[in-house]
Scaffold this active site. Structure first.
Site, PDB file in Angstrom:
ATOM      1  N   ARG A  37       0.856  -1.242  -0.134  1.00  0.00           N
ATOM      2  CA  ARG A  37       0.140  -0.082   0.006  1.00  0.00           C
ATOM      3  C   ARG A  37       0.741   1.237   0.028  1.00  0.00           C
ATOM      4  O   ARG A  37       0.552   2.103  -0.698  1.00  0.00           O
ATOM      5  CB  ARG A  37      -0.900  -0.006   1.317  1.00  0.00           C
ATOM      6  CG  ARG A  37      -1.982  -0.950   1.086  1.00  0.00           C
ATOM      7  CD  ARG A  37      -3.220  -0.827   2.396  1.00  0.00           C
ATOM      8  NE  ARG A  37      -4.456  -1.220   1.945  1.00  0.00           N
ATOM      9  CZ  ARG A  37      -5.124  -1.580   2.867  1.00  0.00           C
ATOM     10  NH1 ARG A  37      -4.765  -1.892   3.969  1.00  0.00           N
ATOM     11  NH2 ARG A  37      -6.309  -2.312   2.499  1.00  0.00           N
ATOM     12  N   LYS A 212     -13.303 -10.130   8.436  1.00  0.00           N
ATOM     13  CA  LYS A 212     -14.044  -8.843   8.401  1.00  0.00           C
ATOM     14  C   LYS A 212     -15.680  -9.321   8.026  1.00  0.00           C
ATOM     15  O   LYS A 212     -16.190  -8.695   7.150  1.00  0.00           O
ATOM     16  CB  LYS A 212     -13.797  -7.745   7.570  1.00  0.00           C
ATOM     17  CG  LYS A 212     -12.225  -7.194   8.447  1.00  0.00           C
ATOM     18  CD  LYS A 212     -11.887  -5.798   7.727  1.00  0.00           C
ATOM     19  CE  LYS A 212     -10.854  -5.299   8.089  1.00  0.00           C
ATOM     20  NZ  LYS A 212     -10.157  -4.289   7.510  1.00  0.00           N
ATOM     21  N   GLY A 362      -5.786  -5.687   2.179  1.00  0.00           N
ATOM     22  CA  GLY A 362      -4.561  -5.635   2.676  1.00  0.00           C
ATOM     23  C   GLY A 362      -3.900  -7.100   2.881  1.00  0.00           C
ATOM     24  O   GLY A 362      -2.693  -7.518   2.573  1.00  0.00           O
ATOM     25  N   GLY A 385     -12.174  -4.073   1.283  1.00  0.00           N
ATOM     26  CA  GLY A 385     -13.802  -3.592   1.443  1.00  0.00           C
ATOM     27  C   GLY A 385     -13.987  -2.469   0.351  1.00  0.00           C
ATOM     28  O   GLY A 385     -15.314  -2.388  -0.314  1.00  0.00           O
TER      29      GLY A 385
HETATM   30  N1  ADP Z   1     -10.914 -19.367   9.342  1.00  0.00           N
HETATM   31  C1  ADP Z   1     -10.292 -18.236   9.754  1.00  0.00           C
HETATM   32  N2  ADP Z   1     -10.609 -17.909  11.098  1.00  0.00           N
HETATM   33  C2  ADP Z   1     -10.176 -16.892  11.581  1.00  0.00           C
HETATM   34  N3  ADP Z   1      -9.586 -15.741  10.866  1.00  0.00           N
HETATM   35  C3  ADP Z   1      -9.271 -16.175   9.593  1.00  0.00           C
HETATM   36  C4  ADP Z   1      -9.963 -17.356   8.790  1.00  0.00           C
HETATM   37  N4  ADP Z   1      -9.589 -17.099   7.682  1.00  0.00           N
HETATM   38  C5  ADP Z   1      -9.051 -16.220   7.535  1.00  0.00           C
HETATM   39  N5  ADP Z   1      -8.815 -15.441   8.508  1.00  0.00           N
HETATM   40  C6  ADP Z   1      -8.178 -13.925   8.634  1.00  0.00           C
HETATM   41  O1  ADP Z   1      -8.507 -12.935   7.958  1.00  0.00           O
HETATM   42  C7  ADP Z   1      -7.677 -11.891   8.042  1.00  0.00           C
HETATM   43  C8  ADP Z   1      -7.934 -11.039   6.693  1.00  0.00           C
HETATM   44  O2  ADP Z   1      -9.346 -10.608   6.594  1.00  0.00           O
HETATM   45  P1  ADP Z   1      -9.645  -9.429   5.822  1.00  0.00           P
HETATM   46  O3  ADP Z   1      -9.131  -8.198   6.648  1.00  0.00           O
HETATM   47  O4  ADP Z   1     -11.164  -9.445   5.795  1.00  0.00           O
HETATM   48  O5  ADP Z   1      -9.070  -9.451   4.399  1.00  0.00           O
HETATM   49  P2  ADP Z   1      -8.271  -8.256   3.747  1.00  0.00           P
HETATM   50  O6  ADP Z   1      -7.401  -7.515   4.453  1.00  0.00           O
HETATM   51  O7  ADP Z   1      -7.790  -9.008   2.525  1.00  0.00           O
HETATM   52  O8  ADP Z   1      -9.484  -7.313   3.148  1.00  0.00           O
HETATM   53  C9  ADP Z   1      -6.326 -12.564   8.048  1.00  0.00           C
HETATM   54  O9  ADP Z   1      -5.715 -11.962   9.155  1.00  0.00           O
HETATM   55  C10 ADP Z   1      -6.551 -14.002   8.323  1.00  0.00           C
HETATM   56  O10 ADP Z   1      -5.722 -14.554   9.385  1.00  0.00           O
HETATM   57  O1  X15 Z   2      -7.539  -2.305   5.477  1.00  0.00           O
HETATM   58  C1  X15 Z   2      -8.532  -1.657   5.060  1.00  0.00           C
HETATM   59  O2  X15 Z   2      -9.548  -2.380   4.740  1.00  0.00           O
HETATM   60  P1  X15 Z   2      -9.353  -4.004   4.090  1.00  0.00           P
HETATM   61  O3  X15 Z   2      -9.031  -4.956   5.209  1.00  0.00           O
HETATM   62  O4  X15 Z   2     -11.038  -4.158   3.610  1.00  0.00           O
HETATM   63  O5  X15 Z   2      -8.543  -3.773   2.725  1.00  0.00           O
HETATM   64  C2  X15 Z   2      -8.515  -0.112   5.023  1.00  0.00           C
HETATM   65  O6  X15 Z   2      -7.501   0.317   5.458  1.00  0.00           O
HETATM   66  C3  X15 Z   2      -9.830   0.395   5.865  1.00  0.00           C
HETATM   67  O7  X15 Z   2      -9.521  -0.144   7.269  1.00  0.00           O
HETATM   68  P2  X15 Z   2     -10.950  -0.266   8.050  1.00  0.00           P
HETATM   69  O8  X15 Z   2     -11.499  -1.773   7.437  1.00  0.00           O
HETATM   70  O9  X15 Z   2     -10.347  -0.821   9.574  1.00  0.00           O
HETATM   71  O10 X15 Z   2     -11.908   0.727   8.218  1.00  0.00           O
END
Ligand code: ADP
Ligand code: X15
Length: 405
Positions: A37, A212, A362, A385
């Site tokens: 990023r 999330k 991320g 997101g």
């Molecule tokens: N089965 C699971 N149980 C708990 N955490 C998980 C599981 N699968 C993935 N994760 C966690 O999800 C996190 C990423 O989620 P998220 O923030 O939604 O993705 P991104 O950052 O790609 O948008 C990672 O830290 C990973 O360890």
């Molecule tokens: O990491 C982010 O979102 P993402 O995990 O959905 O890519 C952005 O920096 C937004 O962070 P936030 O979901 O805590 O508002």
């Protein structure tokens, strides 16, 4: 309507407030774990420096609900890393308001760079969760806006948030008659995502995972009408398991979203593809006892990755896809024992010859980079997101707040 872009602004000798997404993983020894990023934001920062602006950067790290949460969420290591990337000093200001910040800004010379402390420190004041930043307190936006001459928002990853440091500053700047522009990353992301989804080549498959759940589950409903299949893995899958009456043990679940998941399953029918097996462990640790199970997750165990059968199922869906959008890892890929699902899906996407493949988020981005498949994909988006909501067709508040040309 076209938006104002940083190259439309006169930056010479100006205090250029910038909002960037530096929400990056920080390692146990306090270093930036993945700088995708940050690297993605460099063209805009360099443009400001080269055009003799004073770059004053706002960014967030993690989520802050208590004083305790502030520990480990300082942007100091990010400032040190940015200084290396830019090959010039970066002034880090450990506060988000007040004389120390104002003096530091007044001391800046053309081409200098300053990073303000984590904007989400403003969410907890005197131990209270007041959400000044994430609740978009207008006074905070006005204060920050008062510190500069113009505002450049290049935080695509945060564009789906209506926060003081993106929307608040923009509104206050516009009200004061000062310019508000997007950066080059914002421009690039909108171009790639927009092109991919305006007339997607089909089959169009979305892959959703990660942790999330409550944030992203709502997206699925809207995506159903746009895509041909939705693969759901990672922590997201077990709320759907619960909705289907499959046992989930101690797996990640959003109990108040089980009804939403039920409705999505009813509406989506066979468009929705869930894991058929999972790697389960007795605790959230790489060295926990773990095994692969089909269907029900045993009591006392938690599902931390998809299993080999799910990988085959997912690959079968993906092999004919012409457009794939992926957000959220398939498991806890940070721990080697639960990284196989994410690894397999990433590698498989890299083998798809005639497909547009977009990965966002991320953690997902850091996973494909670790795998070394990033260069085989069409576009690595800095937004998870944000890219999902963009794909849904939603207006992202951070983008909407940038001035029209
Ligand atoms: N089965 C699971 N149980 C708990 N955490 C998980 C599981 N699968 C993935 N994760 C966690 O999800 C996190 C990423 O989620 P998220 O923030 O939604 O993705 P991104 O950052 O790609 O948008 C990672 O830290 C990973 O360890
Ligand atoms: O990491 C982010 O979102 P993402 O995990 O959905 O890519 C952005 O920096 C937004 O962070 P936030 O979901 O805590 O508002």
């Amino acid at each position: 309507m076209a938006k104002t872009i940083v190259s439309d602004l006169d930056l010479n000798d100006k205090k250029v407030l910038m909002r960037l997404d530096f929400n990056v993983p920080i390692t146990a020894d306090g270093k930036v774990g993945d700088d995708n990023r940050m690297v993605a934001a460099l063209p805009t920062i360099k443009y400001v420096i080269e055009h003799h602006g004073k770059a004053i950067i706002f960014a967030h790290l993690g989520r802050i609900k208590t004083e305790e949460d502030k520990k480990g969420k300082s942007l100091k290591p990010v400032a040190a890393h940015l200084s290396k990337l830019l090959n010039q000093p970066v002034t880090f200001v450990p506060v988000t308001e007040g004389k120390q910040l104002e003096d530091a800004i007044n001391n800046l010379k053309d081409g200098d760079v300053l990073l303000v402390q984590n904007t989400r420190y403003e969410d907890v004041v005197d131990g209270k969760n007041v959400k000044r930043e994430s609740g978009n307190d207008p006074k905070l936006g006005q204060y920050w806006a008062s510190l500069g001459d113009c505002f450049v928002n290049d935080a695509f990853g945060t564009a789906h948030r209506n926060h003081a440091s993106n929307v608040g500053i923009s509104k206050a700047m516009e009200a004061a008659g000062k310019p508000v522009a997007g950066g080059f990353l914002m421009e690039k992301e909108i171009k790639y995502l927009g092109d991919a989804v305006k007339n997607p080549r089909r089959p169009f498959v979305a892959i959703l995972g990660g942790a999330k759940v409550s944030d992203k589950i709502g997206v699925i409903d809207n995506l159903l009408s746009k895509v041909d299949k939705i693969i759901i893995g990672g922590g997201m899958a077990y709320t759907f398991y619960a909705a289907k009456g499959i046992k989930i043990g101690k797996s990640l679940v959003e109990k108040d979203k089980i009804d939403v998941a039920k409705k999505i399953l009813d509406k989506g029918g066979d468009k929705i593809v869930l894991p058929t097996d999972s790697v389960v462990a007795d605790k959230f640790a790489n060295d926990a006892d773990h095994k692969t199970v089909k269907g029900d997750i045993p009591d006392g165990m938690m599902a931390l990755d998809i299993g080999p059968d799910s990988i085959k199922t997912f690959e079968n869906v993906l092999k004919s896809a012409k457009t794939v959008v992926w957000n959220g890892p398939m498991g806890v890929f940070e721990m080697p024992n639960y990284a196989k699902g994410t690894l397999a899906v990433g590698k498989f996407l890299g083998t798809l010859k005639d497909a547009t493949t977009i990965v966002g988020g991320g953690d997902s981005t850091s996973a494909v980079k670790q795998l070394g498949v990033a260069d085989k994909l069409t576009h690595i988006s800095t937004g998870g997101g944000a890219s999902l909501q963009y794909l849904e067709g939603k207006t992202l508040p951070g983008i909407a707040a940038i001035s029209d040309k």
